[in-house]
Design a protein around this motif. Structure first.
Motif, short mmCIF file in Angstrom:
data_model
loop_
_atom_site.label_atom_id
_atom_site.label_comp_id
_atom_site.label_asym_id
_atom_site.label_seq_id
_atom_site.Cartn_x
_atom_site.Cartn_y
_atom_site.Cartn_z
N SER A 1 42.35 40.47 39.12
CA SER A 1 42.88 41.59 39.89
C SER A 1 41.97 41.90 41.09
CB SER A 1 43.01 42.80 38.96
OG SER A 1 43.63 43.84 39.62
N GLU B 1 50.46 40.41 33.68
CA GLU B 1 49.40 39.89 32.82
C GLU B 1 49.42 40.53 31.44
OE1 GLU B 1 45.82 40.12 35.14
OE2 GLU B 1 46.07 38.03 35.75
N GLN C 1 41.26 39.24 33.35
CA GLN C 1 42.33 39.92 34.10
C GLN C 1 41.75 40.83 35.17
OE1 GLN C 1 44.67 41.88 31.14
NE2 GLN C 1 45.74 40.02 30.54
N ARG D 1 49.18 43.33 37.22
CA ARG D 1 48.77 43.90 35.92
C ARG D 1 49.93 43.88 34.93
NH1 ARG D 1 46.56 48.17 39.18
NH2 ARG D 1 44.71 47.20 40.05
N GLN E 1 40.62 40.52 28.84
CA GLN E 1 40.65 41.71 29.72
C GLN E 1 39.70 41.53 30.90
OE1 GLN E 1 39.84 45.08 27.25
NE2 GLN E 1 41.98 45.33 26.66
#
Lengths: 196, 118
Positions: free
Chosen positions: A19, B47, A15, B44, A12
Motif C-alpha cells: 500500500s 487484499e 500488505q 486494501r 499484514q
C-alpha cells in the motif's frame, strides 16, 4: 506466537508495504499523468477522471505485478482511457451536433469551480508574474503539442516528460521499440520547426 | 532523449512541462489526492478478500472431495442392479418407443410385415 499468527502478521506487513509503495508511486506520477491526459483531452475534468480510472484499474488488475512494471502499465491504461473518452466524444458529437453548447464546458462546471474553496485558493509555489508567464508558455506549448499526431505526442510526452525508456514506452504505447523511436524523432523534428 | 545528445527543443519543452506541474491549482491537486486515496482503498479492499478465500479454499476442496467419495461409495453398496436401473441404462429402451411415435402404428406394422419371410 503460533505459526498461523506469525503468517498473518507477515501478510499484514506485506500488505502495508504494498500500500505504501502504491502511495509513493501514485504521488510520483499523478501530476505528470494529469498533464499528459489534459494535453490529449484538452479538458481538465475529463483528464482527472481518466487519471483516477487508471489508478483504480492498475490496483484492480496489476497490484500483484512487481513495482518496476507499474509505470508502463499505468500509462498503457491511461492511454486506453484517453482513447475511450475521445471515442465517446466523437459519438456524442455526432448525436448532439445540433445541441447549442459552449465547447469544453459542462453544465455545473463553472458553478462548482466558483463554489469550491480549494480551487479559489492561490497556488503556494508561484508568484503572479511567474504564473502568468508559465501559463503563457504552457498555452503555446499545448497548442504545438495538440497539433502533433496522437502517437507522436504520446511518444514525446512519455519519453521526454515522463522519462520512460524506449522499452517501457513501447509497452505503454503497445507498439514496437522501433515505432517509438520513429514517433519520437518525428515529434522532435516538428516541434523544432515550430518553436524555432 | 533518444540516447544521443538532447536537443534544445527537448530540454526547453521538458522544463516548461515540469514547471507547469509544479504549479497545479488547488482544485486539481485536491482531486488527484482523492483519486490516489480511492485507489489505495480499492487496493486494501482487494487484499482483504483473497485472505478469506485462501482460508476457505482448502475447506471447500475437502468438502467437495468428501461428497464425491460418498456418492461413489453409495453406488458401489447398492450393487449391479442399481447400475442397471440407473437412468443412463434405462435410456437404451427409448429408441423403439420413439420409433412408434414417429412412424405411427400402421406404418410400423407394415414395415415389420415386409421384414417377415413369406
Amino acid at each position: 506466537m503460533t505459526f498461523a499468527q506469525g503468517d498473518g502478521h507477515d501478510m499484514q506487513d506485506a500488505q502495508r508495504a504494498r500500500s505504501a509503495a502504491f502511495d509513493q508511486f501514485f504521488l510520483a506520477i499523478e501530476r505528470k499523468a494529469f498533464r499528459i491526459a489534459q494535453l490529449a483531452l484538452r479538458h481538465e475534468d475529463d483528464a482527472l477522471d481518466a487519471v483516477q480510472d487508471s489508478m483504480l484499474q492498475l490496483v484492480r488488475a496489476y497490484s500483484a505485478r512487481p513495482a518496476s512494471e507499474w509505470k508502463p502499465l499505468f500509462y498503457r491504461i491511461l492511454e486506453n482511457r484517453i482513447r475511450d473518452v475521445q471515442r465517446r466524444r466523437i459519438v456524442r458529437g455526432r448525436i448532439f451536433a445540433w445541441w447549442p453548447t459552449r465547447s469544453g464546458a459542462r453544465p455545473g462546471d463553472e458553478a462548482e469551480a466558483d463554489n469550491d474553496p480549494v480551487s479559489l485558493a492561490p497556488s503556494p509555489e508561484a508568484g503572479p508574474h511567474a504564473r502568468v508567464e508559465m501559463e503563457e508558455t504552457m498555452t503555446l506549448l499545448s497548442g504545438f503539442l495538440a497539433q502533433l499526431p496522437a502517437r507522436q505526442r504520446q511518444a514525446f510526452l512519455l519519453r521526454n516528460f515522463e522519462g520512460l525508456d524506449v522499452a517501457d514506452t513501447a509497452v505503454a504505447m503497445g507498439c514496437s521499440e522501433g515505432s517509438v523511436k520513429t514517433h519520437y524523432s518525428r515529434a522532435v523534428h516538428t516541434l523544432r520547426a515550430r518553436l524555432a | 532523449m533518444s540516447g544521443e545528445t538532447e536537443t534544445g527543443v527537448e530540454r526547453r519543452t521538458r522544463a516548461a512541462l515540469e514547471a507547469s506541474v509544479e504549479h497545479l491549482d488547488g482544485r486539481v491537486r485536491s482531486r488527484l489526492t482523492r483519486a490516489r486515496h480511492a485507489a489505495l482503498d480499492e487496493l486494501r479492499r482487494r487484499e482483504h478478500h483473497p485472505i478469506r478465500w485462501r482460508l476457505m479454499a482448502p475447506a471447500a476442496a475437502f468438502g467437495a472431495a468428501a461428497a464425491v467419495a460418498i456418492v461413489l461409495w453409495a453406488q458401489r453398496a447398492e450393487g449391479p442392479t442399481a447400475i442397471a436401473n440407473a437412468p443412463i441404462t434405462a435410456m437404451a429402451a427409448v429408441p423403439s418407443e420413439d420409433l412408434d411415435l414417429v412412424l405411427g402404428e400402421d406404418l410400423f406394422d407394415s414395415a415389420l410385415a415386409l421384414d417377415e419371410p413369406g
